[in-house]
Design an enzyme around this catalytic site. Structure first.
Site, PDB file in Angstrom:
ATOM      1  N   CYS A 335       9.013  -0.142   1.300  1.00 53.69           N
ATOM      2  CA  CYS A 335       9.783   0.675   2.244  1.00 53.69           C
ATOM      3  C   CYS A 335      10.645  -0.122   3.226  1.00 53.69           C
ATOM      4  O   CYS A 335      11.805   0.253   3.451  1.00 53.69           O
ATOM      5  CB  CYS A 335       8.872   1.619   3.011  1.00 53.69           C
ATOM      6  SG  CYS A 335       7.187   1.704   2.461  1.00 53.69           S
ATOM      7  N   ARG A 364      -1.026  -7.129  -2.853  1.00 52.76           N
ATOM      8  CA  ARG A 364      -1.976  -6.760  -1.811  1.00 52.76           C
ATOM      9  C   ARG A 364      -3.285  -7.485  -2.053  1.00 52.76           C
ATOM     10  O   ARG A 364      -3.776  -7.526  -3.185  1.00 52.76           O
ATOM     11  CB  ARG A 364      -2.214  -5.248  -1.781  1.00 52.76           C
ATOM     12  CG  ARG A 364      -0.959  -4.436  -1.516  1.00 52.76           C
ATOM     13  CD  ARG A 364      -1.224  -2.947  -1.525  1.00 52.76           C
ATOM     14  NE  ARG A 364       0.014  -2.189  -1.379  1.00 52.76           N
ATOM     15  CZ  ARG A 364       0.074  -0.865  -1.423  1.00 52.76           C
ATOM     16  NH1 ARG A 364      -1.022  -0.150  -1.592  1.00 52.76           N
ATOM     17  NH2 ARG A 364       1.243  -0.248  -1.275  1.00 52.76           N
ATOM     18  N   GLN A 382       5.387  -0.551  -8.160  1.00 51.98           N
ATOM     19  CA  GLN A 382       5.514   0.825  -7.687  1.00 51.98           C
ATOM     20  C   GLN A 382       6.857   1.402  -8.128  1.00 51.98           C
ATOM     21  O   GLN A 382       7.886   0.744  -7.989  1.00 51.98           O
ATOM     22  CB  GLN A 382       5.432   0.885  -6.159  1.00 51.98           C
ATOM     23  CG  GLN A 382       4.061   0.590  -5.591  1.00 51.98           C
ATOM     24  CD  GLN A 382       4.049   0.716  -4.082  1.00 51.98           C
ATOM     25  OE1 GLN A 382       4.883   0.136  -3.400  1.00 51.98           O
ATOM     26  NE2 GLN A 382       3.100   1.469  -3.550  1.00 51.98           N
ATOM     27  N   ASP A 384       8.867   3.261  -6.704  1.00 51.64           N
ATOM     28  CA  ASP A 384       9.207   3.816  -5.396  1.00 51.64           C
ATOM     29  C   ASP A 384      10.603   4.425  -5.384  1.00 51.64           C
ATOM     30  O   ASP A 384      11.498   3.984  -6.112  1.00 51.64           O
ATOM     31  CB  ASP A 384       9.185   2.711  -4.342  1.00 51.64           C
ATOM     32  CG  ASP A 384       7.896   2.715  -3.539  1.00 51.64           C
ATOM     33  OD1 ASP A 384       7.187   3.725  -3.586  1.00 51.64           O
ATOM     34  OD2 ASP A 384       7.605   1.707  -2.891  1.00 51.64           O
ATOM     35  N   HIS A 386      13.172   6.012  -2.016  1.00 46.65           N
ATOM     36  CA  HIS A 386      13.291   6.364  -0.612  1.00 46.65           C
ATOM     37  C   HIS A 386      14.586   7.148  -0.435  1.00 46.65           C
ATOM     38  O   HIS A 386      15.665   6.658  -0.764  1.00 46.65           O
ATOM     39  CB  HIS A 386      13.271   5.107   0.259  1.00 46.65           C
ATOM     40  CG  HIS A 386      11.975   4.359   0.146  1.00 46.65           C
ATOM     41  ND1 HIS A 386      11.794   3.318  -0.739  1.00 46.65           N
ATOM     42  CD2 HIS A 386      10.791   4.537   0.778  1.00 46.65           C
ATOM     43  CE1 HIS A 386      10.553   2.881  -0.638  1.00 46.65           C
ATOM     44  NE2 HIS A 386       9.925   3.593   0.271  1.00 46.65           N
ATOM     45  N   LYS A 464       2.886  15.111   4.325  1.00 47.36           N
ATOM     46  CA  LYS A 464       3.106  14.678   2.943  1.00 47.36           C
ATOM     47  C   LYS A 464       2.480  15.655   1.966  1.00 47.36           C
ATOM     48  O   LYS A 464       1.611  16.463   2.312  1.00 47.36           O
ATOM     49  CB  LYS A 464       2.527  13.282   2.715  1.00 47.36           C
ATOM     50  CG  LYS A 464       1.016  13.194   2.928  1.00 47.36           C
ATOM     51  CD  LYS A 464       0.490  11.814   2.578  1.00 47.36           C
ATOM     52  CE  LYS A 464      -1.021  11.747   2.769  1.00 47.36           C
ATOM     53  NZ  LYS A 464      -1.609  10.513   2.226  1.00 47.36           N
ATOM     54  N   HIS A 510       9.521   9.155   1.405  1.00 43.07           N
ATOM     55  CA  HIS A 510       8.920   8.195   0.471  1.00 43.07           C
ATOM     56  C   HIS A 510       8.455   8.994  -0.747  1.00 43.07           C
ATOM     57  O   HIS A 510       7.671   9.943  -0.608  1.00 43.07           O
ATOM     58  CB  HIS A 510       7.712   7.501   1.098  1.00 43.07           C
ATOM     59  CG  HIS A 510       7.997   6.794   2.386  1.00 43.07           C
ATOM     60  ND1 HIS A 510       7.961   5.424   2.511  1.00 43.07           N
ATOM     61  CD2 HIS A 510       8.323   7.269   3.618  1.00 43.07           C
ATOM     62  CE1 HIS A 510       8.232   5.084   3.757  1.00 43.07           C
ATOM     63  NE2 HIS A 510       8.457   6.188   4.452  1.00 43.07           N
TER      64      HIS A 510
END
Length: 637
Positions: A335, A364, A382, A384, A386, A464, A510
């Site tokens: 992000c 991570r 991911q 992802d 945005h 969310k 997100h």
């Protein structure tokens, strides 16, 4: 005082009444059957006092999962006693009930292996048959510390000291026969109320989950109220083992883990084919929905992560490096990078919404004890996205995400998708009006869809929607998410120019569909048993020449199939065709094509389908066209 029963009835009780008093007030039969009391979300010992206004449920053998929880807790104590009898000198750690069973952690003078299981299970059976009552007692912190220190129960002493640090003045202990354990309870009345117990596996676990502490031996087990229920559960476990993605990943040549990189998956060529297929399915959606794909750096200055808040809240899970005396962090999330992409130039309200998608490789730090195949890794990708939009655009964007998840999950065989709306938590950023508008936008976007509510479970930056899929084994997995964020636009000073030439902050959405490609693949492997649909199979067809002289024709068949975009290989090893057919079935190849003298002379192939059996002989051109059409139709949402 009064308590409220499940049907809404108010039950009057004397001040200081216990759960057992409540059961007795309802009726003597219930008092005799009661094993515990549920107060709100907590299952407690019957001896503990109730408070005025508590909502209670008396737990009995007819209470389903609540009773199983109590019974398995008791089974954990009995198992600990049995292990101590089989392996004298065992020191006790924790032994909680968990989903579908329980575990107990031990420090042992020798390794515990599955060869010990029959002796331990026999000892458990003897303890159960003794029908020894579970007796509760209370000790002061000082007396409990001294009691366990005298018994050289190091880990119990540590637990007592932790309770003292939490402000507790007394602790409870439970005894069955001569076995005593520190425990909050509750337990069944006696060991004879414990159903059949089955030991399952042995693993390592750090004390209190920290790799800085000693590693203990964790014994996993389960217990059910009847042998029939236990046998049914063991059958489900056997099916799960057959579908275990770690075993199938190895057997099918999909991925590999190496001691040089624990928790960091290596994708082999066949596995990469499947990963690329998943990515292609995502990109198909991105192209039709107006997304722009971006790529952000894997390593960025630690100052960025201080701005984003990860430094304060996520630092222990991040990896760091230094370059020319400047500290960098390897990104755990994508992000902040997307925010920098948005901030790289000015934006007008006419441009919004802007949709940035990224297959971001993130890292991570996970403790070694929790790593689990592709489900829990230290590096993953991911899918992802945005979306930067105005508040009045949120509803349409969320509806588009909902439609996308419908198509995408259906394409991969996930038919059941449960939606959960998480609302404003206690600690949140943004004005109440903004939160109210955002939650209303999510509710309106959900429309008539059934969904659950998780009150106060939203992110601190916005509400969310989470997407939970249920696989063929009946297990629920959270994959996708759609989150509204007011925090990052504020932290990164993101703006757009309005129609009247003022500056406003966009809302940041997100969005992830697979969540983690690695985890999604692991779930997909187990859901399909490694038997991927034709469009996704790493090897769609395998050509089997009957003898060495048929090898040139087999190569020609493979070439023809590849020209039609199919993934085809030749198995020209020596040995019988029957054995190679069997190997192809074990490798879960959708189509096996046998070619011998007859086929080579006629320009055909004998077709054997993994699902459908012998399809007869087909001309090569017709076969290539048919397989290509089958692959295309199998890819349809």
């Amino acid at each position: 005082m009064h308590v409220t029963l499940p049907d809404g009835t108010r039950l009057e009780l004397p001040e200081g009444a216990t759960g057992h008093d409540a059961a007795a007030a309802i009726g003597p039969g219930l008092a005799k059957a009661a094993v515990a009391v549920r107060v709100g979300d907590e299952i407690r010992d019957l001896a503990l006092p109730l408070a005025d206004g508590d909502a209670i449920t008396i737990v009995t053998p007819k209470s389903g999962d609540d009773y199983l929880y109590v019974m398995r807790h008791s089974a954990a104590h009995v198992t600990a006693e049995a292990v101590g009898a089989v392996i004298p000198g065992a020191r006790l750690g924790f032994g909680p009930p968990i989903e579908d069973g329980f575990y107990y952690d031990f420090e042992l003078p020798r390794p515990l292996t599955e060869e010990d299981f029959p002796a331990i299970e026999a000892e458990i059976a003897r303890i159960r048959s003794a029908k020894a009552p579970f007796a509760r007692s209370v000790m002061s912190i000082d007396d409990a510390r001294a009691y366990f220190a005298e018994r050289d129960d190091t880990y119990k002493v540590d637990q007592v000291e932790e309770l003292a640090r939490q402000g507790e003045e007394t602790v409870s202990l439970y005894r069955q026969r001569d076995f005593v354990d520190l425990c909050r309870g509750p337990h069944v009345q006696d060991t004879g109320r414990i159903g059949p117990v089955k030991l399952l596996s042995v693993a390592g676990a750090y004390w209190r989950g920290s790799e800085k502490n000693p590693q203990l031996t964790r014994l996993y087990a389960t217990a059910f109220t009847s042998k029939a229920d236990l046998d049914a559960h063991l059958e489900r476990l056997e099916q799960a083992r057959a579908r275990d993605h770690r075993r199938l990943g190895r057997d099918l040549g999909l991925f590999h883990f190496d001691d040089y990189g624990p928790g960091f998956p290596f994708f082999l060529p066949r596995g990469m084919t499947v990963v690329n297929g998943i990515k292609a399915a995502v990109r198909d959606e991105l192209e039709t929905m107006g997304y722009d794909e971006i790529q952000t750096p894997t390593m960025l200055s630690d100052e960025l992560w201080k701005i984003s808040g990860h430094w304060d809240h996520y630092r222990d899970n991040m990896y760091f490096a230094e370059v020319e005396d400047q500290r960098f962090a390897i990104k755990p999330m994508n992000c902040p990078g997307a925010c920098l992409v948005y901030r790289s130039r000015r934006h007008s309200y006419r441009e919004l919404p802007l949709r940035f998608a990224e297959f971001g490789h993130v890292h991570r730090h996970e403790l070694s004890g929790v790593l689990h195949g592709l489900f829990r890794v230290r590096a993953f990708t991911q899918d992802d996205a945005h979306v930067f939009c105005r508040l009045d655009q949120v509803q349409d964007e969320v509806r588009a995400v909902l439609a996308l998840t419908d198509r995408f999950y259906r394409r991969f065989g996930f038919e059941r998708v449960d939606l959960k709306l998480s609302t404003k938590p206690e600690k949140a950023v943004g004005t109440p009006e903004m939160w109210e508008a955002a939650e209303e936008a999510l509710r309106n976007a959900l429309g008539d869809r059934p969904y659950g509510i998780k009150e106060g479970d939203g992110a601190f930056y916005g509400p969310k929607i989470d997407f939970e899929v249920t696989d063929v084994m009946g297990r629920a997995w959270q994959l996708g998410t759609c989150q509204l964020d007011f925090n990052f636009p504020e932290r990164f000073d993101l703006t757009y120019t309005t129609a009247d030439d003022t500056e406003e902050r966009p809302v940041m959405i997100h969005r992830a569909i697979t969540g983690s490609l690695e985890r999604f693949l692991g779930i997909l492997i187990e859901n399909t048993g490694g038997d991927f649909p034709l469009w996704l199979a790493p090897e769609q067809a395998r050509v089997l020449p009957v003898a060495d002289r048929h090898a040139p024709y087999a190569e020609a068949v493979r070439t023809r199939l590849r020209e039609r975009g199919l993934r085809a290989e030749v198995d020209g090893r020596s040995g019988s065709v029957g054995r190679r057919i069997r190997d192809g079935e074990l490798d879960k190849v959708p189509f096996l094509l046998v070619v011998g003298d007859t086929e080579a002379d006629a320009g055909t192939a004998s077709v054997r389908a993994r699902h459908g059996g012998d399809r007869g002989t087909m001309p090569l051109g017709e076969l290539a066209d048919w397989l290509a059409a089958e692959a295309q139709s199998s890819a349809a949402p």
